[in-house]
Design a protein around this motif. Sequence first.
Motif, PDB file in Angstrom:
ATOM      1  N   SER A 142      69.731  43.574  96.796  1.00 42.79           N
ATOM      2  CA  SER A 142      69.480  44.264  95.084  1.00 42.79           C
ATOM      3  C   SER A 142      68.779  45.222  95.033  1.00 42.79           C
ATOM      4  CB  SER A 142      69.659  42.835  93.631  1.00 42.79           C
ATOM      5  OG  SER A 142      68.728  42.755  94.316  1.00 42.79           O
ATOM      6  N   ARG A 143      68.027  45.053  96.245  1.00 43.98           N
ATOM      7  CA  ARG A 143      66.405  46.073  96.120  1.00 43.98           C
ATOM      8  C   ARG A 143      66.696  46.917  96.541  1.00 43.98           C
ATOM      9  NH1 ARG A 143      61.195  43.102  95.297  1.00 43.98           N
ATOM     10  NH2 ARG A 143      60.490  44.409  96.732  1.00 43.98           N
ATOM     11  N   SER A 144      67.726  47.458  97.479  1.00 44.85           N
ATOM     12  CA  SER A 144      67.943  49.019  97.473  1.00 44.85           C
ATOM     13  C   SER A 144      68.158  49.641  96.375  1.00 44.85           C
ATOM     14  CB  SER A 144      69.373  48.907  98.489  1.00 44.85           C
ATOM     15  OG  SER A 144      70.655  48.198  97.721  1.00 44.85           O
ATOM     16  N   ASN A 145      68.662  49.140  95.164  1.00 40.66           N
ATOM     17  CA  ASN A 145      68.936  49.881  94.413  1.00 40.66           C
ATOM     18  C   ASN A 145      67.333  49.313  93.623  1.00 40.66           C
ATOM     19  OD1 ASN A 145      69.413  50.446  91.351  1.00 40.66           O
ATOM     20  ND2 ASN A 145      70.863  49.401  91.245  1.00 40.66           N
ATOM     21  N   SER A 146      66.995  51.554  93.532  1.00 45.01           N
ATOM     22  CA  SER A 146      66.079  51.665  92.845  1.00 45.01           C
ATOM     23  C   SER A 146      65.351  50.960  91.413  1.00 45.01           C
ATOM     24  CB  SER A 146      65.156  53.105  92.591  1.00 45.01           C
ATOM     25  OG  SER A 146      66.328  53.328  91.616  1.00 45.01           O
ATOM     26  N   GLN A 147      66.408  50.477  90.162  1.00 40.22           N
ATOM     27  CA  GLN A 147      66.212  49.624  89.436  1.00 40.22           C
ATOM     28  C   GLN A 147      65.648  48.222  89.346  1.00 40.22           C
ATOM     29  OE1 GLN A 147      69.884  51.102  87.807  1.00 40.22           O
ATOM     30  NE2 GLN A 147      68.725  51.749  86.210  1.00 40.22           N
ATOM     31  N   GLN A 148      66.099  47.903  90.599  1.00 36.33           N
ATOM     32  CA  GLN A 148      65.558  46.344  90.786  1.00 36.33           C
ATOM     33  C   GLN A 148      64.397  46.491  91.376  1.00 36.33           C
ATOM     34  OE1 GLN A 148      66.921  43.556  89.504  1.00 36.33           O
ATOM     35  NE2 GLN A 148      68.914  44.564  88.767  1.00 36.33           N
ATOM     36  N   ARG A 149      63.555  47.014  92.148  1.00 36.27           N
ATOM     37  CA  ARG A 149      63.007  47.388  93.342  1.00 36.27           C
ATOM     38  C   ARG A 149      61.610  46.568  92.919  1.00 36.27           C
ATOM     39  NH1 ARG A 149      63.397  49.080  98.316  1.00 36.27           N
ATOM     40  NH2 ARG A 149      61.048  49.123  98.629  1.00 36.27           N
ATOM     41  N   GLY A 205      59.806  34.950  94.250  1.00 34.14           N
ATOM     42  CA  GLY A 205      59.099  33.991  95.246  1.00 34.14           C
ATOM     43  C   GLY A 205      59.714  33.015  94.761  1.00 34.14           C
ATOM     44  N   SER A 206      60.523  32.093  93.399  1.00 31.87           N
ATOM     45  CA  SER A 206      60.119  30.518  92.940  1.00 31.87           C
ATOM     46  C   SER A 206      61.880  30.754  93.473  1.00 31.87           C
ATOM     47  CB  SER A 206      59.568  30.492  91.894  1.00 31.87           C
ATOM     48  OG  SER A 206      58.822  30.375  91.574  1.00 31.87           O
ATOM     49  N   LEU A 207      62.875  32.021  93.770  1.00 34.11           N
ATOM     50  CA  LEU A 207      63.825  31.492  93.662  1.00 34.11           C
ATOM     51  C   LEU A 207      65.069  32.213  94.928  1.00 34.11           C
ATOM     52  CD1 LEU A 207      65.015  33.301  90.221  1.00 34.11           C
ATOM     53  CD2 LEU A 207      64.721  30.554  90.651  1.00 34.11           C
ATOM     54  N   ARG A 208      64.193  32.095  96.411  1.00 36.92           N
ATOM     55  CA  ARG A 208      63.738  32.977  97.349  1.00 36.92           C
ATOM     56  C   ARG A 208      65.036  31.938  97.578  1.00 36.92           C
ATOM     57  NH1 ARG A 208      58.279  33.388  99.175  1.00 36.92           N
ATOM     58  NH2 ARG A 208      57.874  35.212  98.180  1.00 36.92           N
ATOM     59  N   GLU A 209      65.616  30.768  97.621  1.00 40.09           N
ATOM     60  CA  GLU A 209      66.215  30.395  98.484  1.00 40.09           C
ATOM     61  C   GLU A 209      67.869  30.574  97.956  1.00 40.09           C
ATOM     62  OE1 GLU A 209      66.346  25.336  96.776  1.00 40.09           O
ATOM     63  OE2 GLU A 209      64.841  26.736  96.007  1.00 40.09           O
ATOM     64  N   PHE A 210      68.112  30.880  96.862  1.00 37.09           N
ATOM     65  CA  PHE A 210      69.499  30.767  96.555  1.00 37.09           C
ATOM     66  C   PHE A 210      70.003  32.741  96.624  1.00 37.09           C
ATOM     67  CE2 PHE A 210      67.406  28.161  93.377  1.00 37.09           C
ATOM     68  CZ  PHE A 210      68.346  27.293  93.036  1.00 37.09           C
ATOM     69  N   ASP A 211      68.336  33.336  98.321  1.00 36.61           N
ATOM     70  CA  ASP A 211      69.104  34.773  98.175  1.00 36.61           C
ATOM     71  C   ASP A 211      70.470  34.412  99.566  1.00 36.61           C
ATOM     72  OD1 ASP A 211      69.339  37.013  98.807  1.00 36.61           O
ATOM     73  OD2 ASP A 211      67.891  37.433  98.728  1.00 36.61           O
ATOM     74  N   GLU A 212      71.676  35.384  99.261  1.00 36.59           N
ATOM     75  CA  GLU A 212      72.459  34.764 100.419  1.00 36.59           C
ATOM     76  C   GLU A 212      72.734  36.589 100.725  1.00 36.59           C
ATOM     77  OE1 GLU A 212      73.328  32.355 101.974  1.00 36.59           O
ATOM     78  OE2 GLU A 212      72.210  31.084 101.513  1.00 36.59           O
ATOM     79  N   SER A 213      71.600  37.259 100.641  1.00 38.13           N
ATOM     80  CA  SER A 213      72.117  39.015 101.123  1.00 38.13           C
ATOM     81  C   SER A 213      72.510  38.933 102.741  1.00 38.13           C
ATOM     82  CB  SER A 213      71.006  39.432 100.463  1.00 38.13           C
ATOM     83  OG  SER A 213      70.518  39.384  99.439  1.00 38.13           O
ATOM     84  N   TRP A 214      71.705  38.109 103.768  1.00 40.52           N
ATOM     85  CA  TRP A 214      71.934  38.258 104.813  1.00 40.52           C
ATOM     86  C   TRP A 214      73.360  38.259 105.003  1.00 40.52           C
ATOM     87  CZ3 TRP A 214      72.890  34.504 108.858  1.00 40.52           C
ATOM     88  CH2 TRP A 214      73.486  33.070 107.933  1.00 40.52           C
TER      89      TRP A 214
END
Length: 730
Positions: A632-639, A644-653
């Motif tokens: 989602s960070r590729s969206n400029s609105q989200q950058r 930091g406290s929620l990285r374990e839930f990120d499945e972007s890869w």
Amino acid sequence: LPGPLLDKDDPFRRLPMFKAGQWTPVYVTVEGKGTVKDAVLTVQSIDADDVLNDYSVKIPLIEFTAETPTHTFLTYTRPGKLDNADITVTLQFDGKDVKARPDSAALPPNYYLYVTLGARLSGLRLPGAGEKEETRRSEIAAIDKVEELPDKWFGYQPADVVILTTGDAGFVDGLLSDEAKRSALFEWVRRGGKLLLSVGKNQGQLANREALKPILPVDLAGTSTPKAVRVDFQTLPVDELTDPQGKNLLDLTKLDKKPGRGARDLATYAEGGQRGPLIVQAPYGLGRVTVVAIDLDQPPFTRWKGQGQFWEALLNQSGPIYSSEKADPNAAGFQTSEGGEKDLVRRLQNNLETFEGVPVISFGWVALFILVYILVVGPLDYFILKKVVKRLELTWVTFPLVVLTVSAGAYFAAYALKGDDQKINKLDLIDIDLQTDTVQGSSWFVVFSPRIQNFTVGVEPADGWGVKKDAAGSPPLVSWFSQDTSARKSLFRRSYEYDPATGGLVRVPIQVWSTKGFQAQWTGRIDPARPPIRSDLFNTPGDRTSTLGGSVTSFLPANLEEATLLHRGKAYDLKTLIPGENNRRPVIASTGGALQWVKPSVSVNYGPAGRGPAVAESSREFMPALMFHEASRSNSQQRNFVNGSLREFDESWRINAAEEKDPGDFAVLVGRLPASTKAGPAKDVNAAAGTPTKLWLGALPDGKATRPDLAGTMRQETYVRMYLPVKSRK
């Protein structure tokens, strides 16, 4: 955690360290004489709301002898503050209390922490190492003794990547032979952890270890000993890894990828015209395992001039991508966390703390009423008694009358505004993994109490979600939830306790017309007799333009709305999945890129004085960024938003555009259950089939008690992610 902060002299200086807002292991060494029976070891810290919390373990027997004058015990705590953690360790025995207050160094939640197990990697270069000390946000810790390894999965929670080297055969043997410590590490990975494992000269001893096989995405198929290999590592240029002294040959493990595990090559090597995998990565549950075919703690790698650049790229590929980006604190948008950074946790907390019918009173109005009160009890009272009544001694009557009148007015005004109903807002994220046959639930909820009350809080997974009850598994873990890690101190403190047996909390105090946030995690095995999903997805191997085919059938207890399959950078819109054998949904042509689902708008209607949203921000606005943050960070609105406290839930890869090396063995199905914009009776919402996590207030799910009916109202939202196998068809 032992071995923490980097400094110029010793990168593994042994000082106590923890990451604010996350669990951390605590090592307690006790020195004494004789025998101590039935002792209780308690670690007390304060949460982010400045409330004391106790985590206790019972020690049946401690025997001190001349040979063993000291004993070290392992326990846990979850501090909530950066500068005011107030960690206290207490040993209770024979009616006595022995206390200690350890010095400790706190890391902010947005720091990246890398933990090495086994060898201390002096040549390890962290992402961000080239930045200035005041801006760098990466640190390292080391555990080189088996007895210091956590025996609970949440003991690894502060780590973004755990690096396990196998050059020390004794350390690895001790880890694999200790069931509690091995299970803690593997369960942490399965719940979303990132493990980097290097295997070289000792691969022969590890190849047949049954305890290691479930987590490995490769078979260890022997060793080759070339004098040099050519390294091809994605973002790095091709380089030659050699032994500059020509004495120690490179022990390179042959890695055979296991079919159906979604394994991909991150790096390859060339030797004598032959190519082979040097670094292989694959999912394990919600986490990922990266296997490197050489010893990262042995020469010639430790003498390789390119190891610094190699390490930095490897850690970014093995875990979260390091970001030094800081949000602009002056930009319009959401409230900022400590350090001026906008955090997704704040958005989640704002959503849960906004209750229908409970207005937020801005500080401006409070300050105005305080000013009026001061004027009434001071100058106005003096003027009336001095100039009108001309009897100043009556102030002994007028002063208490004014105080009582204003206090009563404030109480009844607050009662009219806040009401007398208990209110609960709750959000669940359910992850279903068909590779490891597990279901994992993550819950965040906030309780609004209309009175001063102590709450006993527990959770349990609901029936109908394919979970097979397993008494031997880890109990659900319930803890506090808040985003505020700033240093503030309450005048009066009360305390509550963790119950390790049920994973719940006992006697959590909530003040009148106040809220308290909680979070919970649980996991269970899928019941093969009642699977929550069935799929027969396939694609064509070797054809990068191939689209996904097949179908899915849902057996969830409710409709799955906005159901979307994400695979190889593409999205397949399945609309609404209706549960049932007769509602099989075929996969049609892709409807766009996978990022379309993870890029919602970010507009928010804010209340007065920036105190918070006037109405609850829709969870649909931030949950995709929580589940797929890096994408989602590729969206400029989200950058400008960090997690930091929620990285374990990120499945972007798993959903980023795949390269040809990626076999694409898994697709991710995302969606949400129908959500009501209005709260309903709490006892009905909590008991509904579509509520995946049942909330307990007033008792704990110990297998004996009956779940109490919830009072007041409750708003429930549920998001679902499923990891479905994809077969190859010619």
